[in-house]
Design a protein around this motif. Sequence first.
Motif, mmCIF file in Angstrom:
data_model
loop_
_atom_site.group_PDB
_atom_site.id
_atom_site.type_symbol
_atom_site.label_atom_id
_atom_site.label_comp_id
_atom_site.label_asym_id
_atom_site.label_seq_id
_atom_site.Cartn_x
_atom_site.Cartn_y
_atom_site.Cartn_z
ATOM 1 N N CYS A 38 37.626 52.055 37.729
ATOM 2 C CA CYS A 38 36.696 51.298 36.886
ATOM 3 C C CYS A 38 37.244 49.909 36.537
ATOM 4 C CB CYS A 38 36.398 52.082 35.601
ATOM 5 S SG CYS A 38 35.477 53.602 35.863
ATOM 6 N N ALA A 39 38.522 49.844 36.159
ATOM 7 C CA ALA A 39 39.107 48.567 35.738
ATOM 8 C C ALA A 39 39.174 47.572 36.893
ATOM 9 C CB ALA A 39 40.506 48.798 35.161
ATOM 10 N N ASN A 40 39.590 48.043 38.065
ATOM 11 C CA ASN A 40 39.700 47.131 39.207
ATOM 12 C C ASN A 40 38.333 46.747 39.762
ATOM 13 O OD1 ASN A 40 42.692 46.667 40.058
ATOM 14 N ND2 ASN A 40 42.602 48.826 39.538
ATOM 15 N N LEU A 41 37.367 47.683 39.748
ATOM 16 C CA LEU A 41 35.999 47.337 40.140
ATOM 17 C C LEU A 41 35.398 46.316 39.188
ATOM 18 C CD1 LEU A 41 34.373 50.715 41.280
ATOM 19 C CD2 LEU A 41 34.899 48.717 42.695
ATOM 20 N N LEU A 42 35.713 46.447 37.898
ATOM 21 C CA LEU A 42 35.228 45.486 36.903
ATOM 22 C C LEU A 42 35.781 44.089 37.184
ATOM 23 C CD1 LEU A 42 33.704 44.861 34.267
ATOM 24 C CD2 LEU A 42 35.786 45.511 33.019
ATOM 25 N N MET A 43 37.066 44.008 37.523
ATOM 26 C CA MET A 43 37.677 42.712 37.855
ATOM 27 C C MET A 43 36.988 42.091 39.062
ATOM 28 S SD MET A 43 40.166 41.995 35.721
ATOM 29 C CE MET A 43 41.218 40.851 36.609
ATOM 30 N N ILE A 44 36.748 42.890 40.096
ATOM 31 C CA ILE A 44 36.094 42.393 41.310
ATOM 32 C C ILE A 44 34.666 41.944 41.000
ATOM 33 C CG2 ILE A 44 35.298 43.023 43.622
ATOM 34 C CD1 ILE A 44 37.648 45.065 43.662
ATOM 35 N N LEU A 45 33.946 42.736 40.199
ATOM 36 C CA LEU A 45 32.563 42.427 39.855
ATOM 37 C C LEU A 45 32.471 41.127 39.065
ATOM 38 C CD1 LEU A 45 29.551 43.237 39.653
ATOM 39 C CD2 LEU A 45 30.139 44.545 37.601
ATOM 40 N N VAL A 46 33.316 40.979 38.064
ATOM 41 C CA VAL A 46 33.283 39.780 37.219
ATOM 42 C C VAL A 46 33.607 38.530 38.034
ATOM 43 C CG1 VAL A 46 34.486 38.612 35.320
ATOM 44 C CG2 VAL A 46 33.756 40.970 35.056
ATOM 45 N N ILE A 47 34.655 38.603 38.853
ATOM 46 C CA ILE A 47 35.070 37.434 39.631
ATOM 47 C C ILE A 47 34.027 37.066 40.686
ATOM 48 C CG2 ILE A 47 36.803 36.588 41.289
ATOM 49 C CD1 ILE A 47 38.875 38.226 39.669
ATOM 50 N N SER A 48 33.396 38.074 41.292
ATOM 51 C CA SER A 48 32.380 37.784 42.312
ATOM 52 C C SER A 48 31.061 37.337 41.702
ATOM 53 C CB SER A 48 32.164 39.013 43.197
ATOM 54 O OG SER A 48 31.688 40.101 42.421
ATOM 55 N N HIS A 49 30.775 37.784 40.483
ATOM 56 C CA HIS A 49 29.476 37.505 39.857
ATOM 57 C C HIS A 49 29.387 36.099 39.267
ATOM 58 C CE1 HIS A 49 25.671 38.469 37.933
ATOM 59 N NE2 HIS A 49 26.145 38.041 36.777
ATOM 60 N N TYR A 50 30.468 35.619 38.670
ATOM 61 C CA TYR A 50 30.441 34.333 37.978
ATOM 62 C C TYR A 50 31.009 33.233 38.862
ATOM 63 C CZ TYR A 50 29.302 36.987 33.783
ATOM 64 O OH TYR A 50 28.690 37.810 32.869
ATOM 65 N N SER A 51 30.192 32.233 39.142
ATOM 66 C CA SER A 51 30.599 31.142 40.043
ATOM 67 C C SER A 51 31.754 30.325 39.464
ATOM 68 C CB SER A 51 29.407 30.219 40.323
ATOM 69 O OG SER A 51 28.869 29.703 39.107
ATOM 70 N N ALA A 52 31.887 30.311 38.130
ATOM 71 C CA ALA A 52 32.997 29.573 37.504
ATOM 72 C C ALA A 52 34.348 30.155 37.891
ATOM 73 C CB ALA A 52 32.838 29.585 35.986
ATOM 74 N N LEU A 53 34.351 31.422 38.328
ATOM 75 C CA LEU A 53 35.598 32.087 38.716
ATOM 76 C C LEU A 53 35.829 32.055 40.225
ATOM 77 C CD1 LEU A 53 35.480 35.223 36.368
ATOM 78 C CD2 LEU A 53 36.656 33.046 35.980
ATOM 79 N N HIS A 54 34.998 31.346 40.946
ATOM 80 C CA HIS A 54 35.169 31.252 42.398
ATOM 81 C C HIS A 54 36.195 30.176 42.729
ATOM 82 C CE1 HIS A 54 30.959 33.181 43.168
ATOM 83 N NE2 HIS A 54 31.813 33.990 42.561
ATOM 84 N N GLN A 55 37.401 30.398 42.262
ATOM 85 C CA GLN A 55 38.533 29.514 42.486
ATOM 86 C C GLN A 55 39.652 30.326 43.124
ATOM 87 O OE1 GLN A 55 39.601 27.363 38.860
ATOM 88 N NE2 GLN A 55 37.508 27.600 38.104
ATOM 89 N N PRO A 56 40.559 29.672 43.869
ATOM 90 C CA PRO A 56 41.606 30.421 44.585
ATOM 91 C C PRO A 56 42.365 31.414 43.718
ATOM 92 C CG PRO A 56 41.605 28.151 45.305
ATOM 93 C CD PRO A 56 40.600 28.224 44.180
ATOM 94 N N MET A 57 42.777 30.986 42.518
ATOM 95 C CA MET A 57 43.580 31.870 41.671
ATOM 96 C C MET A 57 42.837 33.168 41.362
ATOM 97 S SD MET A 57 45.325 31.134 37.940
ATOM 98 C CE MET A 57 43.782 30.982 37.053
ATOM 99 N N TYR A 58 41.558 33.072 41.017
ATOM 100 C CA TYR A 58 40.783 34.257 40.653
ATOM 101 C C TYR A 58 40.413 35.084 41.885
ATOM 102 C CZ TYR A 58 40.458 31.653 36.298
ATOM 103 O OH TYR A 58 40.775 30.967 35.160
ATOM 104 N N LEU A 59 40.175 34.432 43.013
ATOM 105 C CA LEU A 59 39.869 35.167 44.243
ATOM 106 C C LEU A 59 41.068 35.999 44.688
ATOM 107 C CD1 LEU A 59 37.873 32.440 46.209
ATOM 108 C CD2 LEU A 59 36.970 34.427 44.982
ATOM 109 N N PHE A 60 42.280 35.469 44.496
ATOM 110 C CA PHE A 60 43.481 36.230 44.827
ATOM 111 C C PHE A 60 43.666 37.410 43.871
ATOM 112 C CE2 PHE A 60 45.193 32.054 46.652
ATOM 113 C CZ PHE A 60 44.763 32.386 47.928
#
Length: 308
Positions: A38-60
Motif C-alpha cells: 500500500c505504501a509503495n503503491l501510494l508513492m507511485i500513484l502520487v508521483i505519477s498523478h501530479y505533474s508537479a512531481l514529474h521531476q527526475p528526483m521524484y521519478l527515481f
Amino acid sequence: MGNVSLPFYFNLTMFVNIGHYRFAAFTFCLLLYSFIVCANLLMILVISHYSALHQPMYLFIALLSVNSLYGSAGFFPRFLMDLLSDVHLISPLACFTQIYVIYTYGSNELTILSIMAYDRYVAVCHPLHYHRKMTSRAVVLLSVLAWIFPALNLTAVILMSSRLPLCGNEIQKVFCANWNVVKLSCVSTALNNVLGMLLTITTVFLPLFYVLYTYLWILIVCWKKSTKFKGKVLQSCLPHIVSFMIYSVAGFCDIALSRYNLEDINPFVAVILSLEFVVIPPVLNPLVYGLKLPDIRRHILALFFHKR
C-alpha cells in the motif's frame, strides 16, 4: 562424484527456529507486506498523478518504490506460505527464481540509489547545467540501465550456480540465497567465487564508493554556501542519505550472516538478521520520502482530502 545430481528440493532449515511463534509471525508479516504494498503503491500513484512531481528526483523515488514491490513479491508470498507449513521444501526452479528476484532487487536498489546520488550531485554542484544533463531521455536511459545491468550480471552467476552438482539440500535461511546453494557443491567452486567477487565489486562496492564520492563533493560545495542554501540541500538530500544508510546496514547484515557459522548465533536473532535485507528498506523508504520531502507529503494529503 559422477552420479551426484541436483536434489529435487531444497530444505529451508531456519523455519525450525520460529517454532510456536509462526502464527503470530504470519499475522505480523502479512500486515507488514500489506503495508509495503500500500505504501509503495501510494508513492507511485502520487508521483505519477501530479505533474508537479514529474521531476527526475521524484521519478527515481517512484522507481525505488517499484523495486520494493518487485523484491517483496519475490519474498513474502513464499515466506508467508512457509510460515503456515510443517515442511519447508522448495524446488530448484522455484529456489533459483527466488534467488534471481531477491538478488536483482538488492542490486537494483544500489544502482537506483547511485543514480539518485548523481541527480543530487548535478543539482547541487552544477545547478546551471542540471536541466541540460537531466533530460527526460537521460532519466529513461539511467532507469533502464539501473535494471538491465544487474539483471545481466546475476543471470550469469545464477546459471553457473544452477549447474553445480550438489551433495546436500539444506539451506540455513528462510529464503533461497546463492552462497548457501554454492556451499552445497560437491566440486570446486573457485570459478563461482571469482565471478561472485566480481559481481560484488561491480554491483555493491562501485555504487557504494560513487555515492560517497558524490556526497563528498556536495559537502564541499555546501561548506562555502549560506545557511539557507545548506538547509535546502539537506532537505532534499537527507531522505536519500537515510535510505542509503538503511540499505547499507541491512545488506551488510545479510552478507555477514551468509558467511558466518549460524550455530554460534541465537536462532531467533539469526532469523531477524536474515529478514532485514528484504523487509526493512521496502518498509522505510516510503516513510522516509513521504514524511521528509514536503512536496510529496503535501500531495499525499491533497490526494486523501481531494484538494489541489
